[in-house]
Design a protein around this motif. Structure first.
Motif, PDB file in Angstrom:
ATOM      1  N   GLY A 213      38.515  90.366  74.428  1.00  0.00           N
ATOM      2  CA  GLY A 213      37.591  89.984  73.375  1.00  0.00           C
ATOM      3  C   GLY A 213      36.861  88.699  73.717  1.00  0.00           C
ATOM      4  N   LYS A 214      37.575  87.752  74.306  1.00  0.00           N
ATOM      5  CA  LYS A 214      36.939  86.495  74.706  1.00  0.00           C
ATOM      6  C   LYS A 214      35.838  86.743  75.720  1.00  0.00           C
ATOM      7  CE  LYS A 214      37.960  81.945  76.664  1.00  0.00           C
ATOM      8  NZ  LYS A 214      38.996  81.051  77.230  1.00  0.00           N
ATOM      9  N   GLU A 215      36.097  87.647  76.680  1.00  0.00           N
ATOM     10  CA  GLU A 215      35.075  87.971  77.675  1.00  0.00           C
ATOM     11  C   GLU A 215      33.862  88.621  77.013  1.00  0.00           C
ATOM     12  OE1 GLU A 215      36.813  90.419  80.644  1.00  0.00           O
ATOM     13  OE2 GLU A 215      38.287  88.913  81.290  1.00  0.00           O
ATOM     14  N   ALA A 216      34.120  89.544  76.057  1.00  0.00           N
ATOM     15  CA  ALA A 216      33.025  90.222  75.381  1.00  0.00           C
ATOM     16  C   ALA A 216      32.180  89.247  74.572  1.00  0.00           C
ATOM     17  CB  ALA A 216      33.581  91.321  74.471  1.00  0.00           C
ATOM     18  N   VAL A 217      32.845  88.322  73.870  1.00  0.00           N
ATOM     19  CA  VAL A 217      32.116  87.353  73.055  1.00  0.00           C
ATOM     20  C   VAL A 217      31.309  86.406  73.935  1.00  0.00           C
ATOM     21  CG1 VAL A 217      32.355  85.432  71.435  1.00  0.00           C
ATOM     22  CG2 VAL A 217      33.731  87.490  71.135  1.00  0.00           C
ATOM     23  N   ARG A 290      30.701  71.591  70.060  1.00  0.00           N
ATOM     24  CA  ARG A 290      31.730  72.457  70.640  1.00  0.00           C
ATOM     25  C   ARG A 290      31.741  73.784  69.893  1.00  0.00           C
ATOM     26  NH1 ARG A 290      37.232  73.297  69.583  1.00  0.00           N
ATOM     27  NH2 ARG A 290      37.152  71.780  67.872  1.00  0.00           N
ATOM     28  N   ILE A 291      31.866  74.880  70.624  1.00  0.00           N
ATOM     29  CA  ILE A 291      31.823  76.212  70.018  1.00  0.00           C
ATOM     30  C   ILE A 291      33.244  76.703  69.787  1.00  0.00           C
ATOM     31  CG2 ILE A 291      31.076  78.606  70.316  1.00  0.00           C
ATOM     32  CD1 ILE A 291      28.778  77.589  72.035  1.00  0.00           C
ATOM     33  N   ARG A 292      33.556  76.993  68.532  1.00  0.00           N
ATOM     34  CA  ARG A 292      34.867  77.532  68.149  1.00  0.00           C
ATOM     35  C   ARG A 292      34.689  79.005  67.802  1.00  0.00           C
ATOM     36  NH1 ARG A 292      33.892  72.567  66.652  1.00  0.00           N
ATOM     37  NH2 ARG A 292      32.640  73.275  64.882  1.00  0.00           N
ATOM     38  N   ILE A 293      35.487  79.854  68.419  1.00  0.00           N
ATOM     39  CA  ILE A 293      35.334  81.302  68.273  1.00  0.00           C
ATOM     40  C   ILE A 293      36.550  81.888  67.567  1.00  0.00           C
ATOM     41  CG2 ILE A 293      35.136  83.503  69.509  1.00  0.00           C
ATOM     42  CD1 ILE A 293      33.688  81.968  71.731  1.00  0.00           C
ATOM     43  N   THR A 294      36.310  82.680  66.561  1.00  0.00           N
ATOM     44  CA  THR A 294      37.370  83.443  65.905  1.00  0.00           C
ATOM     45  C   THR A 294      37.034  84.929  66.002  1.00  0.00           C
ATOM     46  OG1 THR A 294      36.265  83.205  63.756  1.00  0.00           O
ATOM     47  CG2 THR A 294      37.970  81.596  64.303  1.00  0.00           C
ATOM     48  N   ILE A 295      38.067  85.736  66.234  1.00  0.00           N
ATOM     49  CA  ILE A 295      37.897  87.183  66.393  1.00  0.00           C
ATOM     50  C   ILE A 295      38.824  87.881  65.412  1.00  0.00           C
ATOM     51  CG2 ILE A 295      38.125  89.137  67.975  1.00  0.00           C
ATOM     52  CD1 ILE A 295      37.616  87.221  70.283  1.00  0.00           C
ATOM     53  N   SER A 296      38.311  88.884  64.725  1.00  0.00           N
ATOM     54  CA  SER A 296      39.135  89.668  63.805  1.00  0.00           C
ATOM     55  C   SER A 296      38.837  91.152  63.983  1.00  0.00           C
ATOM     56  CB  SER A 296      38.875  89.244  62.354  1.00  0.00           C
ATOM     57  OG  SER A 296      37.496  89.399  62.031  1.00  0.00           O
TER      58      SER A 296
END
Length: 366
Positions: A213-217, A290-296
């Motif tokens: 998911g991190k790679e996709a985002v 800074r970019i903070r990423i959350t995935i659900s």
């Protein structure tokens, strides 16, 4: 009037949605002329942090109660206005999304590949100090899980979007291109329900979403990241210019003939502190951009499909290892293998001393 009518219809739909949720979770619903009365089970009332007997109304109803034109103050008897942003509605939306919907679908293929597997293996896989060949193959049924995920990238601004991941449920391999190959395939939808995997499977899925998911985002937010980097560089440049000018101005003031020694000493101390203050300001600025990423997880599709299982024998020096490969009729490619150490999906294959299947990174470490 059209605008007022649209708002009223929206409020009515939100009210109906809330009532359906309460009813499906054991609540008793009584429809009034302008509001809905609900008697909730004790457990549901505790989850929602409400009384067991509540009244649902639109925002207009609550406003009438507050200004006195709607009779007695209904806030004291458990009236909850339902509108976008209402605390009760936000809680209900949280509960409805904590178990994403799961759709089951079976794929049907009238033809499956039955030859040319050796060539396809050579095209897709790269073997480190090994050779091999297909020894046998046969048709099977295998299972995949398609995950629809939502991401939120937060910085000085915010960007939201969605992406898909597909994984083989038997091997745990992440399948590139799986979600884009469904058009034109004969499908049979079976049922819907909630995701109910074992704890071990949930752990594997969380790992997949976290890693892939991190790679996709990262691919999705390239323009957003570039914008934040440009704004950081612009603001950092402005800070540098400001503090450089401030240091020069304070240094030139030291040349004044009428300045006392005490004032000069104080000014020199302040000049010496400028680099430290600039560094602190830049640190704050970096945190701002800074970019903070959350995935659900939003939803999932469990896919059962015919496939071809290949038995492949690899020769590593004088040793041999036989393992299976899965030909995926949706992607028309072999699914990647999974590293037995880090569980990453891969097409570049190495073997450990015990003939364990490894990615190149884990092979170098071992």
């Amino acid at each position: 009037m059209n605008s007022d009518s649209g708002i009223q219809n929206q409020s009515t739909r939100l009210l109906d949605f809330t009532a359906r949720f309460l009813k499906e979770n054991g609540g008793l619903i009584e429809q009034g002329s302008r509001e809905i009365n609900a008697l909730l089970p004790e457990e549901l009332a505790q989850r929602l942090n409400t009384k067991e007997y509540i009244t649902l109304g639109t925002l207009q109803d609550q406003e009438m109660a507050e200004d006195g034109s709607g009779g007695p103050d209904r806030r004291s008897v458990g009236v909850y206005p339902i509108h976008f942003g209402a605390p009760l509605l936000d809680k209900i939306l949280g509960f409805t999304t904590e178990n994403p919907p799961l759709l089951h679908v079976a794929l049907n293929f009238f033809y499956l590949k039955s030859g040319g597997f050796d060539n396809l293996v050579r095209q897709q896989f790269e073997w480190h100090k090994a050779t091999g060949s297909v020894t046998s193959f046969g048709q099977i049924h295998t299972r995949y899980l398609l995950l629809n995920c939502k991401y939120r990238a937060q910085s000085d601004e915010q960007k939201e979007g969605r992406f898909d991941l597909a994984a083989n449920l038997d091997s745990g391999a992440v399948i590139p291109g799986m979600t884009s190959g469904f058009a034109g395939i004969d499908k049979e939808y079976k049922k819907t329900g909630a995701i109910g995997f074992s704890e071990n499977m949930q752990t594997r899925l969380r790992h997949l979403v976290r890693v892939y998911g991190k790679e996709a985002v990262e691919q999705e937010i390239v323009p957003f990241k570039s914008s934040m980097n440009r704004r950081y560089a612009r603001d950092a440049k402005s800070l540098d210019a400001y503090y450089h000018a401030l240091a020069e101005e304070m240094a030139s003031s030291l040349e004044r003939a009428n300045m006392s020694d005490a004032l000069k000493s104080d000014r020199k101390e302040k000049i010496a502190m400028i680099p430290e203050e600039l560094a602190a300001k830049k640190k704050d600025l970096l945190n701002k951009y800074r970019i903070r990423i959350t995935i659900s997880l939003v939803g999932a599709m469990a896919v059962t499909t015919p496939a071809v299982k290949i038995l492949f024998t690899a020769s590593v020096g004088r040793k041999r290892k036989t393992f299976s490969l899965i030909y995926n009729p949706v992607t028309k490619r072999f699914d990647p293998l999974v590293c037995e150490s880090c569980h990453q999906s891969m097409y570049q294959i190495a073997f450990g001393n015990d003939l364990g299947i490894l990615c190149h990174t884990c092979h170098r470490k071992k």
